[in-house]
Design a protein around this motif. Sequence first.
Motif, mmCIF file in Angstrom:
data_model
loop_
_atom_site.group_PDB
_atom_site.id
_atom_site.type_symbol
_atom_site.label_atom_id
_atom_site.label_comp_id
_atom_site.label_asym_id
_atom_site.label_seq_id
_atom_site.Cartn_x
_atom_site.Cartn_y
_atom_site.Cartn_z
ATOM 1 N N SER A 1 -31.252 14.813 6.662
ATOM 2 C CA SER A 1 -30.156 13.904 6.985
ATOM 3 C C SER A 1 -30.673 12.801 7.902
ATOM 4 N N PRO A 2 -30.600 11.540 7.452
ATOM 5 C CA PRO A 2 -31.029 10.434 8.302
ATOM 6 C C PRO A 2 -30.039 10.195 9.451
ATOM 7 N N GLU A 3 -30.535 9.636 10.529
ATOM 8 C CA GLU A 3 -29.717 9.375 11.711
ATOM 9 C C GLU A 3 -28.511 8.488 11.391
ATOM 10 N N ARG A 4 -28.673 7.519 10.512
ATOM 11 C CA ARG A 4 -27.565 6.605 10.207
ATOM 12 C C ARG A 4 -26.382 7.349 9.583
ATOM 13 N N ILE A 5 -26.635 8.400 8.793
ATOM 14 C CA ILE A 5 -25.544 9.204 8.213
ATOM 15 C C ILE A 5 -24.804 9.944 9.325
ATOM 16 N N ILE A 6 -25.538 10.470 10.273
ATOM 17 C CA ILE A 6 -24.922 11.175 11.402
ATOM 18 C C ILE A 6 -24.042 10.198 12.187
ATOM 19 N N ASN A 7 -24.522 8.981 12.415
ATOM 20 C CA ASN A 7 -23.773 8.001 13.197
ATOM 21 C C ASN A 7 -22.567 7.425 12.457
ATOM 22 N N GLU A 8 -22.514 7.553 11.147
ATOM 23 C CA GLU A 8 -21.369 7.053 10.383
ATOM 24 C C GLU A 8 -20.178 7.993 10.452
ATOM 25 N N SER A 9 -20.387 9.227 10.858
ATOM 26 C CA SER A 9 -19.273 10.165 10.954
ATOM 27 C C SER A 9 -18.447 9.864 12.205
ATOM 28 N N VAL A 10 -17.189 10.286 12.175
ATOM 29 C CA VAL A 10 -16.283 10.061 13.301
ATOM 30 C C VAL A 10 -16.224 11.341 14.118
ATOM 31 N N GLY A 11 -16.400 11.222 15.444
ATOM 32 C CA GLY A 11 -16.345 12.386 16.329
ATOM 33 C C GLY A 11 -17.524 13.301 16.102
ATOM 34 N N GLN A 12 -17.239 14.594 16.050
ATOM 35 C CA GLN A 12 -18.293 15.567 15.827
ATOM 36 C C GLN A 12 -18.785 15.473 14.386
ATOM 37 N N TYR A 13 -20.071 15.679 14.224
ATOM 38 C CA TYR A 13 -20.658 15.694 12.890
ATOM 39 C C TYR A 13 -20.831 17.152 12.514
ATOM 40 N N PHE A 14 -20.175 17.551 11.435
ATOM 41 C CA PHE A 14 -20.314 18.922 10.977
ATOM 42 C C PHE A 14 -20.664 18.895 9.500
ATOM 43 N N TYR A 15 -21.752 19.549 9.166
ATOM 44 C CA TYR A 15 -22.202 19.631 7.787
ATOM 45 C C TYR A 15 -22.249 21.100 7.409
ATOM 46 N N SER A 16 -21.726 21.424 6.243
ATOM 47 C CA SER A 16 -21.788 22.792 5.757
ATOM 48 C C SER A 16 -21.971 22.757 4.251
#
Length: 180
Positions: free
Chosen positions: A45-60
């Motif tokens: 997961s690239p950093e830009r994808i993490i930063n595009e999420s709102v609030g907490q980033y949760f991936y499952s």
Amino acid sequence: MKNKILLLSFILLALYSCIETQNFDQYDDLEIIPTVEASILYVESPERIINESVGQYFYSQDFNFDAFTFDAFADRVLDGSIFFEIDNTTSKEFKPTVEFLDEDGNTIDTIDFPVQPSAPTPLYRRQVPYGPGKQRSIEIIKNTSSIKVSVLIEDNSSVSNLPDPKIIFRSSGKFRVRLK
């Protein structure tokens, strides 16, 4: 004539000395136990994808992984290890969790990883052994039908100064399998 008898005796003695009784029961005593190694998961997961999420980033994500339950493996596996590598070049701490699920979706094993943000951080490595006398039962491996990977990142403000920052999660397995 004496030479012919001597030559004939010599030939018979040579033939007799090269004959050995065959032991066909050796096959029953034979054990073939190779070590099998293979990749299991790779998630990036690239950093830009993490930063595009709102609030907490949760991936499952659940990954179907029937290789462990395949009879040729499950009936013959003796022991082994799963190796995990996590490379975090973002500026965020994150908390990945891996769950091994049985055929009905029930969790049969959980592994949590504490991963610090980059500074840069060295590659995080962990080995989890399975089998008799090991950290975990080999029955967990034999009954794993899918693998669930979950990641929690507290916020979306990762600002790494490294080129192409990302989180990479990979795993592989190395198991001893009795073929005979």
